[in-house]
Enzyme design. Structure first.
Site, PDB file in Angstrom:
ATOM      1  CG  PHE A 364      -1.849  -1.024   1.214  1.00 52.14           C
ATOM      2  CD1 PHE A 364      -3.108  -0.988   1.123  1.00 52.14           C
ATOM      3  CD2 PHE A 364      -1.345  -2.278   2.180  1.00 52.14           C
ATOM      4  CE1 PHE A 364      -4.107  -1.978   1.060  1.00 52.14           C
ATOM      5  CE2 PHE A 364      -2.388  -3.158   2.001  1.00 52.14           C
ATOM      6  CZ  PHE A 364      -3.698  -3.226   1.654  1.00 52.14           C
ATOM      7  CG  ASP A 365       1.112   5.917  -1.728  1.00 51.54           C
ATOM      8  OD1 ASP A 365       2.395   5.959  -1.382  1.00 51.54           O
ATOM      9  OD2 ASP A 365       0.375   6.636  -1.924  1.00 51.54           O
ATOM     10  CE  LYS A 366       2.389   8.421   6.520  1.00 47.89           C
ATOM     11  NZ  LYS A 366       1.750   9.596   5.770  1.00 47.89           N
ATOM     12  CB  THR A 367       0.542  10.124   1.061  1.00 44.49           C
ATOM     13  OG1 THR A 367       1.492  10.292   2.201  1.00 44.49           O
ATOM     14  CG2 THR A 367      -0.224  11.557   1.138  1.00 44.49           C
TER      15      THR A 367
END
Length: 674
Positions: A364-367
């Protein structure tokens, strides 16, 4: 039945006349007697002829020409459409299932078995037409997307209100949307407030409140980055308030049109399983023909009666025709793509769908993915002897020049805390992955990560600044150090909170069998660890540049199938490197729609377990269909060799085909179980 059934592209209404009640053959000339219902009508006429002939011959004991003529009529009605398909296939150098059925029917006629030949063509054509009808249900579920947008729009031009076709709308037009009506174009709200049901596009179950933009000019220049409360999409349903909408996309380019186009393209693609079955049929069908020819000439060597041997060969021909195999995968894929589309999940074909059902790990990308992507200013820690107002004034002055999410948060939350107007900075320059520099009060000012100041000239940060950074980052803040000239003004702390429901998403994915979940972030490792721990992810990798994310995905792929979830813009390289790239919040974003294999149209990660579950269920149904189709062939071939007649073989053969299609159509009713 054609081995390529179910892979023809769906064309929207502008390219093709609407389909009738039944999908199937494209009829013309003499074969267009009943229009769209020709296929099912011919099949029923064939059945009526077979039944009448059988009753006359068996029950009424009528002998001679009358029953034979009726059986031949069944040949005409049951075989005419099949003959055309077989002819087209043979001309193209392919020997497919239609050809095998015709050979078996002709063989039965040559033996004087007109009833069995007529029965074969009746049941084959009936199965064919019912199969097309069932497949048509799945196709129409997709094609119905194209009908969501209204045909006309009420537009305000030169002070007058005009009703025009949606195709005539131009970018910059102002469209008036009445309460409880469908929105005709992609755009943003200029005037009015309302709640809009976006379920047809994004799958969101709750209407989204809409309000006007603050700056029309700025919104028109950056419409893709507007907040969800300002943007609207064609095909969605307005609530009780009237809205004035600024059109940002022409009808042919709006989100709805792009979705219809991409789903249509997805249907033409073939999954790995479908490619395998097509290769299998390419060799299997000729092998069946050679085997049947061998059975036909076997009396030369065995002394068996030619009529018995030829009848058995025709029965084997029916038994070995892989009709169910041809439709096993495309029927499941088409049904799943249609079901996903109804819930705001765009699946670009059978390959990504099968891969989605086999995911072992997800990154997952965070932002903007795990977190809201809307950070807020939480801490302003001034250096020794530095007024807090001076630190905040300098930070706001620089960040006003940037469109980075963290910069917008500092400006949004910092300006109300200033007692005077912010200063004006100039000459902003980005230092990729580290921060920015600008000019303020005739001096250079740097705002960025602590690591930035070890890479640039000037004084090193004092110990108080370093300690403040460590304290804030331990608490999960993203920190930015501010240096004006050689003077360190202090540290700004910003926090991006996790999305609501992400922990439940992680739990649901584990229940579905996803073994490993990690978060990839450009933020520092401590921030990444804090967010990952909060939502229950297995691991977090911080301080990553875009190229580093690709490296992490490559490492995960070495351990098995991996999905990458991001916004489809900043994460494009990582999405492309994953087994399955999954973009969320893709509605209105051409980049996200083009980049990802799977697009979650809404800005809601809770669609992900649904998509993974649907993929796993699709794979299970494909496996079931393959087992049934190949199992029936494996049983019928020896059974016909041992004496099973053409009639029973036809019943079992066509029954397996309808069983496979019915099993695939269960995907249209798939429900989330987690």
């Amino acid at each position: 039945m054609s081995a390529t059934l179910g892979t023809e592209p769906i064309l929207d209404a502008a390219d093709r006349a609407p389909r009738g009640e039944h999908d199937g053959h494209d009829h013309d000339g003499l074969l267009d007697v009943f229009g769209a219902r020709t296929e099912i009508a011919f099949s029923l006429l064939a059945g009526a002829a077979v039944l009448t002939g059988w009753i006359l011959e068996t029950v009424a004991d009528v002998e001679g020409a009358v029953p034979t003529v009726l059986f031949l009529a069944a040949y005409v009605f049951g075989g005419s459409l099949t003959l055309r398909e077989a002819y087209q296939s043979v001309r193209a150098g392919r020997f497919e299932i239609d050809f095998l059925m015709l050979v078996a029917a002709v063989g039965a006629a040559a033996l004087g078995k007109f009833f069995e030949g007529g029965l074969l063509l009746f049941l084959f054509s009936l199965g064919h037409s019912l199969e097309h009808y069932a497949m048509g249900r799945a196709k129409r579920a997709i094609e119905a997307l194209a009908e969501l947008a209204p045909k006309t729009a009420l537009v305000r031009r030169d002070g007058a209100e005009l009703e025009v076709a949606v195709e005539a709308l131009a970018v910059g037009d102002t469209v008036i949307v009445r309460p409880n009506s469908r929105i005709p174009a992609d755009g943003f709200v200029l005037d009015g407030t309302s709640s809009v049901d976006q379920a047809p596009i994004t799958g969101e179950s709750v209407p989204v409140d809409k309000q006007p933009v603050e700056d029309r000019t700025h919104a028109a220049q950056a419409s893709d980055s507007l907040d969800a409360s300002n943007r609207v999409f064609a095909g969605t349903i307005n609530g009780t308030g009237a809205l004035d909408i600024y059109v940002t996309r022409r009808a042919a380019d709006n989100t709805l049109a792009r979705v219809v186009q991409l789903v249509s393209e997805a249907e033409t693609g073939q999954s790995p399983t479908q490619q395998f079955t097509n290769r299998f049929e390419r060799y299997f069908v000729p092998a069946v023909i050679l085997f049947v020819l061998g059975l036909t000439v076997s009396p030369v060597f065995t002394g068996e009666d030619f009529g018995d041997s030829f009848y058995r060969a025709m029965a084997v021909l029916v038994a070995a025709s892989p009709c169910a195999l041809a439709i096993a995968t495309p029927s499941a894929v088409l049904s799943a793509v249609a079901r996903a589309g109804r819930s705001g999940v765009l699946v670009k074909g059978g390959g990504p769908l099968e891969d989605l059902g086999q995911l072992q790990s997800i990154a997952f990308d965070k932002t903007g993915t795990v977190t809201e992507g809307k950070p807020r200013l939480t801490d302003v820690v001034a250096g020794d002897g530095i007024p807090e107002a001076r630190l905040l004034r300098a930070a706001v002055a620089v960040e006003r020049l940037s469109d980075h999410p963290l910069a917008r948060a500092i400006v949004r939350d910092g300006v109300p805390r200033l007692a005077e107007e912010p200063a004006t900075a100039t000459e902003l320059q980005s230092i990729i992955g580290r921060g920015v520099r600008a000019s303020l009060d005739d001096q250079t000012i740097h705002v960025g990560k602590l690591a930035l100041f070890a890479e640039i000239d000037g004084a090193a940060p004092p110990t108080t600044i370093v300690a403040a950074v460590e304290t804030l980052e331990t608490a999960g803040r993203t920190t930015m150090v501010v240096r004006h000239g050689d003077e360190y003004l202090g540290v700004i702390g910003v926090m991006d909170t996790a999305r609501a429901g992400v922990a439940e998403v992680v739990h649901d994915l584990r229940q579905l069998g996803v073994r490993r979940m990690v978060m990839l972030s450009g933020d520092n490792q401590r921030v990444a660890n804090a967010i990952a721990g909060e939502v229950g992810l297995d691991d977090a990798r911080g301080d990553l540049m875009p190229a580093d994310k690709v490296t992490e995905i490559t490492a995960l792929r070495a351990q098995g199938t991996v999905g990458m979830v991001g916004d489809g813009v900043n994460d494009a390289p990582a999405l492309a490197s994953a087994t399955v790239g999954i973009a969320m919040g893709a509605a209105g974003s051409d980049v996200a729609l083009e980049t990802a294999d799977i697009a979650l149209m809404g800005d809601d990660l809770r669609r992900l377990p649904f998509a993974v579950g649907l993929g796993r269920t699709t794979n299970a149904i494909i496996r079931q269909n393959l087992i049934v189709s190949l199992g029936i062939v494996a049983i019928l071939i020896p059974a016909t060799l041992l004496g099973l007649g053409i009639g029973p073989a036809v019943f079992v053969h066509e029954g397996s085909t309808l069983l496979v299609v019915g099993n695939a159509l269960r995907l249209l009713a798939y429900r989330e179980t987690t």
